[in-house]
Design a protein around this motif. Structure first.
Motif, PDB file in Angstrom:
ATOM      1  N   UNK A   1       8.235   2.326 -10.921  1.00  0.00           N
ATOM      2  CA  UNK A   1       9.428   3.002 -10.413  1.00  0.00           C
ATOM      3  C   UNK A   1       9.252   4.517 -10.472  1.00  0.00           C
ATOM      4  N   UNK A   2       8.788   5.000 -11.612  1.00  0.00           N
ATOM      5  CA  UNK A   2       8.579   6.453 -11.763  1.00  0.00           C
ATOM      6  C   UNK A   2       7.571   6.959 -10.730  1.00  0.00           C
ATOM      7  N   UNK A   3       6.458   6.255 -10.571  1.00  0.00           N
ATOM      8  CA  UNK A   3       5.421   6.680  -9.638  1.00  0.00           C
ATOM      9  C   UNK A   3       5.914   6.642  -8.190  1.00  0.00           C
ATOM     10  N   UNK A   4       6.698   5.616  -7.857  1.00  0.00           N
ATOM     11  CA  UNK A   4       7.172   5.470  -6.477  1.00  0.00           C
ATOM     12  C   UNK A   4       8.184   6.551  -6.137  1.00  0.00           C
ATOM     13  N   UNK A   5       9.083   6.841  -7.060  1.00  0.00           N
ATOM     14  CA  UNK A   5      10.061   7.907  -6.835  1.00  0.00           C
ATOM     15  C   UNK A   5       9.350   9.249  -6.668  1.00  0.00           C
ATOM     16  N   UNK A   6       8.350   9.500  -7.483  1.00  0.00           N
ATOM     17  CA  UNK A   6       7.603  10.760  -7.374  1.00  0.00           C
ATOM     18  C   UNK A   6       6.862  10.840  -6.045  1.00  0.00           C
ATOM     19  N   UNK A   7       6.300   9.725  -5.600  1.00  0.00           N
ATOM     20  CA  UNK A   7       5.585   9.694  -4.325  1.00  0.00           C
ATOM     21  C   UNK A   7       6.538   9.957  -3.165  1.00  0.00           C
TER      22      UNK A   7
ATOM     23  N   UNK B   1       0.851  -1.195   0.000  1.00  0.00           N
ATOM     24  CA  UNK B   1       0.000   0.000   0.000  1.00  0.00           C
ATOM     25  C   UNK B   1       0.885   1.241   0.000  1.00  0.00           C
ATOM     26  N   UNK B   2       1.632   1.443  -1.063  1.00  0.00           N
ATOM     27  CA  UNK B   2       2.661   2.484  -1.088  1.00  0.00           C
ATOM     28  C   UNK B   2       2.126   3.878  -0.788  1.00  0.00           C
ATOM     29  N   UNK B   3       1.002   4.238  -1.396  1.00  0.00           N
ATOM     30  CA  UNK B   3       0.481   5.594  -1.209  1.00  0.00           C
ATOM     31  C   UNK B   3       0.098   5.846   0.241  1.00  0.00           C
ATOM     32  N   UNK B   4      -0.426   4.835   0.919  1.00  0.00           N
ATOM     33  CA  UNK B   4      -0.833   4.997   2.311  1.00  0.00           C
ATOM     34  C   UNK B   4       0.353   4.917   3.265  1.00  0.00           C
ATOM     35  N   UNK B   5       1.384   4.165   2.882  1.00  0.00           N
ATOM     36  CA  UNK B   5       2.550   3.949   3.747  1.00  0.00           C
ATOM     37  C   UNK B   5       3.539   5.105   3.676  1.00  0.00           C
ATOM     38  N   UNK B   6       3.735   5.663   2.499  1.00  0.00           N
ATOM     39  CA  UNK B   6       4.817   6.625   2.276  1.00  0.00           C
ATOM     40  C   UNK B   6       4.834   7.795   3.267  1.00  0.00           C
TER      41      UNK B   6
ATOM     42  N   UNK C   1      15.747   6.771 -13.506  1.00  0.00           N
ATOM     43  CA  UNK C   1      14.400   7.243 -13.174  1.00  0.00           C
ATOM     44  C   UNK C   1      14.479   8.391 -12.167  1.00  0.00           C
ATOM     45  N   UNK C   2      15.328   8.233 -11.146  1.00  0.00           N
ATOM     46  CA  UNK C   2      15.464   9.271 -10.124  1.00  0.00           C
ATOM     47  C   UNK C   2      16.076  10.545 -10.694  1.00  0.00           C
ATOM     48  N   UNK C   3      17.087  10.406 -11.554  1.00  0.00           N
ATOM     49  CA  UNK C   3      17.709  11.588 -12.164  1.00  0.00           C
ATOM     50  C   UNK C   3      16.678  12.396 -12.940  1.00  0.00           C
ATOM     51  N   UNK C   4      15.827  11.707 -13.678  1.00  0.00           N
ATOM     52  CA  UNK C   4      14.806  12.385 -14.471  1.00  0.00           C
ATOM     53  C   UNK C   4      13.846  13.166 -13.575  1.00  0.00           C
TER      54      UNK C   4
ATOM     55  N   UNK D   1       9.068  13.811   0.956  1.00  0.00           N
ATOM     56  CA  UNK D   1      10.387  14.032   1.518  1.00  0.00           C
ATOM     57  C   UNK D   1      11.062  12.773   2.021  1.00  0.00           C
ATOM     58  N   UNK D   2      10.775  11.649   1.389  1.00  0.00           N
ATOM     59  CA  UNK D   2      11.308  10.345   1.797  1.00  0.00           C
ATOM     60  C   UNK D   2      12.537  10.005   0.958  1.00  0.00           C
ATOM     61  N   UNK D   3      13.579   9.497   1.603  1.00  0.00           N
ATOM     62  CA  UNK D   3      14.802   9.103   0.892  1.00  0.00           C
ATOM     63  C   UNK D   3      14.507   7.930  -0.040  1.00  0.00           C
TER      64      UNK D   3
END
Length: 257
Positions: free
Chosen positions: A47-53, A22-27, A99-102, A58-60
């Motif tokens: 990957x793109x969505x998770x990095x953006x989330x 449940x990434x959106x609720x956990x982040x 993905x993170x660099x972008x 403000x999560x590492x």
């Protein structure tokens, strides 16, 4: 005295039409995200969505490399040489970094997943091959060690290292962790008690009542535990007003240097 500690969680493990966690609720409740990079879970879109989330909260962000085993979710060992494991990890690190660099997000750390971490823990040649590969890509990355053996080996390398502990899994008296075949809901108050015990005393109690040393600076809360959000809310409520400060994995690594 303030005790600074990290909450890390394995994330971005969904792929295609399959949802894991449940990434959106956990982040919003964690400080560090270990993002799957397409081998055991994850895909380019996730990957793109998770990095953006993570960036939104403000999560590492770090890479969570696994074995090329989607069917077994990276939990089955494969017959791989040290060089092959090194290449698997470097490949996944490169994918997440792109993905993170972008997205303008820094990749802070590496944390192996599942059977990959077990193979590294059991074989020093495999562990050193992977660590050599990580150091060649970026010697400033934090290595999030999943057990004391890997933490010790990582001490021979230039990058900072952080030892991980667990509070939503049970420990045995010898310090090993009980990995259930299927995740079930855990008592949020018990998990919160364990979190405080690790953060303040560096120890945890086994189900049999024995005390085990867990000198961890980062605590993993698993995102696929059925009541993970309730667990994280209980942890935050328990530490509110204490001397425990939640920070990212890179901050606890710098403090330990």
């Amino acid at each position: 005295m303030t005790r600074r500690i990290d909450i890390n969680c394995d994330m971005g493990e969904s792929f295609g039409k399959y949802t894991k966690g449940e990434d959106a609720a956990v982040m919003p409740h964690v400080t560090t995200a270990n993002v799957a990079a397409g081998f055991h879970g994850g895909d380019p879109h996730v990957m793109r969505e998770t990095v953006a989330l993570a960036a939104e909260h403000g999560v590492r962000v770090g890479v969570h490399p696994g074995l090329p085993d989607r069917l077994g979710f990276g939990r089955r060992r494969i017959d791989a040489t040290p060089a092959e494991l090194r290449d698997y990890v470097v490949y996944q690190l490169g994918a997440l970094r792109a993905v993170a660099d972008r997205a303008g997000v820094e990749v802070t750390h590496v944390k192996p997943h599942g059977a990959l971490y077990s193979m590294l823990s059991d074989s020093e040649p495999h562990a050193r091959a992977v660590l050599d590969g990580v150091a060649a890509v970026d010697p400033d990355l934090v290595y999030l060690a999943t057990d004391a053996r890997l933490y010790e080996v990582a001490g021979d390398y230039p990058f900072p290292r952080v030892l991980e502990g667990y509070v939503d899994l049970d420990y045995r008296a010898d310090g090993s962790v009980v990995i259930p075949k299927e995740k079930s809901a855990r008592d949020p108050e018990l998990v919160a008690d364990r979190f405080v015990a690790v953060a303040t005393d560096g120890e945890v109690e086994t189900p049999e009542g024995e005390t085990v040393a867990v000198p961890a600076d980062s605590i993993c809360v698993h995102g696929d535990t059925p009541n993970v959000v309730e667990i994280l809310e209980a942890i935050h409520a328990r530490i509110d007003g204490t001397d425990i400060e939640l920070v990212g994995v890179d901050e606890v690594a710098r403090a330990a240097e």
